[in-house]
Design a protein around this motif. Sequence first.
Motif: not given
Length: 321
Positions: A94-105, A223-228
Amino acid sequence: MKHTIVMTGASRGIGRVAAQHILRRSPDTHLLVVARGSGAQLAAELGAGGHMVSHVTADLGSLAGVRSAAGEIHDLLERGDLPPLRGFVGNAGMQYTNALTEGPDGFEATFAVNVLANHLFVRLLQDRFTAPARIVITASDTHFGDFKHNMGMVPGPAWKSPDVLARTGAFPQPGTTAAGRTAYSTSKLATIYLVHEYARRLPAGIDAVAYNPGFVPGTGLTRNAGPVSRFAMRRIMPVMTLTPFATSRNAAGRYLADVVLGTTKAPTGSYVDRSRADRSSRESYDPQREGQLWEAAERFTAAYAGGREPSSADVSSGSTR
């Protein structure tokens, strides 16, 4: 001899191609795919033509979900409902567009999926492997952090204490795409560190290998990136597979199958760059960091590996966070 290979990340991209190659080239393989939501359909599609495929449902962003899936697989193996376990392929990433996404744990989501989920699977299934067995974890050449390996598209890793990396906001300007990509490259460096530790710690006959597919446009990683960015990766970047700077999805999947099946010769602890074992980055050989990450991963996953729900005391003491 019939045997089982457990695989994450088989629903699309290089994982889907690799799964097809494994089943076609190793007809004695029972492939157990770990997927979220569409596992039954995936197993049916991969099993067309008489291949042995089953599935277990899990959200890899949740350590409780990983524990449940691994426990189910462990029980199936113990009862003899699956043939002996000879492989684990940790291909999901997984790759996110920020480093602030926290998982359920409570862990930063990139670190949770790319590092902790694989580690928990390996540790919970460890006693069910039958030698010779092979663990393959998908890494990335972004861990080199130089233009040669990522053409400036992904910042290099920024290693910190695992206790910092496991939490959101570990990198400067954590709300930016650059921070999210730094979290990704750093998690892939961590993957290589853990593979080196597995090579030291797992019983003889259970090999661990890190696999780098190279830059593969057109996968679901963004898939978590912006549309562009998504449009560029799906429609423009695939042209780069005609150059030496990128790997096609079909080639990368075939190379992954080669590593899993042992066609590519790679001793335990190896880093396989597409079709051959090679040296990973200089930074990736650091026994002190490797040991610290092992200790931290063990601590972060201890409650889940022990079969109990983490308590508020675990969280406050740092044993799950």
